[in-house]
Design an enzyme around this catalytic site. Structure first.
Site, PDB file in Angstrom:
ATOM      1  N   ARG A 122       0.837  -1.095  -0.078  1.00  0.00           N
ATOM      2  CA  ARG A 122      -0.134   0.010   0.092  1.00  0.00           C
ATOM      3  C   ARG A 122       0.921   1.454  -0.092  1.00  0.00           C
ATOM      4  NH1 ARG A 122      -5.222   1.359   3.510  1.00  0.00           N
ATOM      5  NH2 ARG A 122      -6.232   0.021   1.868  1.00  0.00           N
ATOM      6  N   HIS A 130      -7.246   0.424  -6.773  1.00  0.00           N
ATOM      7  CA  HIS A 130      -7.445  -0.184  -5.481  1.00  0.00           C
ATOM      8  C   HIS A 130      -8.149  -1.470  -6.089  1.00  0.00           C
ATOM      9  CE1 HIS A 130      -7.603  -1.237  -1.341  1.00  0.00           C
ATOM     10  NE2 HIS A 130      -8.654  -0.592  -0.977  1.00  0.00           N
ATOM     11  N   GLN A 174      -9.765  -4.016  -3.839  1.00  0.00           N
ATOM     12  CA  GLN A 174     -10.887  -3.560  -3.265  1.00  0.00           C
ATOM     13  C   GLN A 174     -12.292  -3.868  -4.338  1.00  0.00           C
ATOM     14  OE1 GLN A 174     -12.135  -1.703  -0.127  1.00  0.00           O
ATOM     15  NE2 GLN A 174     -13.882  -2.673  -1.169  1.00  0.00           N
ATOM     16  N   ASP A 215     -17.108   6.985  -2.147  1.00  0.00           N
ATOM     17  CA  ASP A 215     -15.931   6.800  -1.293  1.00  0.00           C
ATOM     18  C   ASP A 215     -15.745   8.089  -0.619  1.00  0.00           C
ATOM     19  OD1 ASP A 215     -13.369   5.752  -0.384  1.00  0.00           O
ATOM     20  OD2 ASP A 215     -12.545   6.327  -2.393  1.00  0.00           O
ATOM     21  N   CYS A 236     -16.455   1.095   0.140  1.00  0.00           N
ATOM     22  CA  CYS A 236     -15.138   0.454   0.494  1.00  0.00           C
ATOM     23  C   CYS A 236     -15.005   0.790   1.843  1.00  0.00           C
ATOM     24  CB  CYS A 236     -14.165   0.895  -0.288  1.00  0.00           C
ATOM     25  SG  CYS A 236     -13.681   2.569  -0.179  1.00  0.00           S
ATOM     26  N   ARG A 291     -13.684  -8.957   1.189  1.00  0.00           N
ATOM     27  CA  ARG A 291     -12.106  -8.563   0.843  1.00  0.00           C
ATOM     28  C   ARG A 291     -11.340  -9.934   1.168  1.00  0.00           C
ATOM     29  NH1 ARG A 291     -10.359  -3.502   1.194  1.00  0.00           N
ATOM     30  NH2 ARG A 291      -8.526  -4.289   0.431  1.00  0.00           N
TER      31      ARG A 291
END
Ligand code: CP
Ligand code: NVA
Length: 316
Positions: A104, A131, A134, A236, A275, A303
Site C-alpha cells: 500500500r 485499489h 477492493q 468513497d 469500501c 475482501r
C-alpha cells in the site's frame, strides 16, 4: 530482470480470470473453516503499508494465515524505507527473504518500481491511482447479490450477462476508487456513470488505459439523472489518505452526497456499496448508510475471500 505475475491494476487480469476468481472466492467463502488446501504452506508473505489500513491489512494477514502461509507486516515506521532507503533497494533485499508481497503506497509508479526490482508477485493494496483488491471484492459482492450467490449460478455462463446489463453509478471524488471502477468496466462490460462535480477530472493515465481497453463510461454532473435506474450506487470518502490538507474539496463535493433522493431515483432493488471507512453525512447520509449496511459489511467481509483467491492465483 525476471518478471512475475502481479496485480498492480485490474488490467493484470483477463475477464475469464475474474470469473474464475469469483468462483474460487465463493468456494472459499463457503468453506472458510477448513484450512482449505494449505497452498501457501511454507510461504512468507510481506505486507508493506505506507498508509493506514484496517480492512486491507487485516484481511490479507488473516488470508495468508488461512492459506497456511506466514504474514510479515512492515510499516515505514519500522523499515529503513521510512528513513529514505530507496524502494528499489528494499525490493532487492526483501526478494531474498520472502515469496510475495502486498504493498500500500502513494504513486502507482512507486509500486511499479518495487515490482520491477522485487521480481516476485506483488499485489496492490491501494495506491493513489488504483485499489484493485477492493474493486474485485466490490464486484464480487454485486455478482453475489444479483445472481443469488450460489456456486451453480457462478458456473453458469449466462449469469455473466447479469453483470453486463447492470448500471453502476459512482458518486464523489475522481479518486482511486473511481479509477478502479473505470478500469473494471471494459473487462466486464457493465454501464458505468461517474457523478462528479464540474471541474473534477479523471486522471489522464486512467483515461488512456481505459481507452486502450475499449472502456466506455459517462461523466455526469447531475446526480439525480446519474442515479436514474441504477442497480448499484457507490461512493468513497471525499478526502483520500495523503490529501488531508485539501479540505476545501469537501465543499465542492457536498452536493454529491448519496441521500434518499439518489436512492429513490435508482431501481427498487438498488444496492449501495462503500469500501469504508465511511464519513456519515459527508459522502452518504447516516440513514442511507445504515439501511444498506448489511451489503456494505458483506462487501468488507468479501475482501478476505476474494483476496484469498487472488493470493492462491499469484503466490502459490
Ligand atoms: N477499504 C479499505 O481499503 O479499507 P482500509 O483502508 O481500512 O484498508
Ligand atoms: N480513496 C480512499 C480509499 C480508502 C480505502 C483513500 O485512498 O484514502
Amino acid at each position: 530482470m525476471k518478471t512475475s505475475r502481479n496485480l498492480l491494476s485490474i488490467y493484470d487480469l483477463k475477464e475469464n480470470e475474474i470469473y474464475n476468481l469469483f468462483e474460487r472466492s465463493a468456494f472459499l467463502k463457503a468453506n472458510r473453516s477448513s484450512l482449505c488446501n494449505n497452498c501457501l504452506s511454507g510461504k512468507k508473505i510481506g505486507l508493506i503499508f505506507e498508509k493506514s489500513s484496517t480492512r486491507t491489512r487485516v484481511s490479507f494477514e488473516v488470508g495468508v494465515v488461512e492459506l497456511g502461509g506466514y504474514p510479515i507486516f512492515m510499516s515505514p515506521k519500522d523499515l529503513q524505507l521510512g528513513r529514505g532507503e530507496p524502494i528499489k533497494d528494499t525490493a532487492r533485499v526483501l526478494k531474498r527473504y520472502i515469496d510475495g508481497v502486498i504493498v500500500r503506497t502513494f504513486e502507482q509508479d512507486r509500486i511499479e518500481e518495487f515490482a520491477r526490482y522485487f521480481e516476485k508477485p506483488v499485489i496492490n493494496g491501494l495506491t493513489d491511482l488504483y485499489h484493485p483488491a477492493q474493486i474485485l471484492a466490490d464486484i464480487f459482492t454485486v455478482y453475489e447479490v444479483k445472481t443469488g450467490g450460489d456456486l451453480k449460478t457462478f458456473k453458469d455462463n449466462n449469469a455473466r450477462n447479469i453483470l453486463k446489463n447492470l448500471k453502476i453509478t459512482y458518486f464523489g471524488d475522481a479518486n482511486n476508487m473511481a479509477n478502479s471502477w473505470i478500469s473494471l468496466q471494459p473487462l466486464l462490460g457493465f454501464e458505468l456513470v461517474l457523478a462528479i462535480p464540474e471541474g473534477f477530472k479523471v486522471d489522464e493515465k486512467v483515461l488512456n488505459d481505459s481507452k486502450k481497453m475499449g472502456g466506455n463510461f459517462v461523466v455526469s454532473h447531475d446526480k439525480t439523472s446519474a442515479a436514474r435506474n441504477a442497480d448499484v450506487i457507490t461512493t468513497d470518502v471525499f478526502i483520500s489518505m495523503g490529501q488531508e490538507d485539501n479540505k476545501e474539496k469537501i465543499d465542492r463535493l457536498k452536493p454529491f452526497i448519496i441521500d434518499d433522493g439518489v436512492v429513490n431515483s435508482a431501481k427498487n432493488d438498488v444496492i449501495f456499496l462503500h469500501c469504508l471507512p465511511v464519513h456519515r453525512n459527508e459522502e452518504v447520509t447516516e440513514s442511507v448508510f445504515e439501511r444498506f449496511s448489511p451489503y456494505v459489511f458483506e462487501e468488507a467481509e468479501n475482501r478476505l475471500h476474494v483476496q484469498k483467491a487472488i493470493m492462491e492465483m499469484l503466490f502459490k
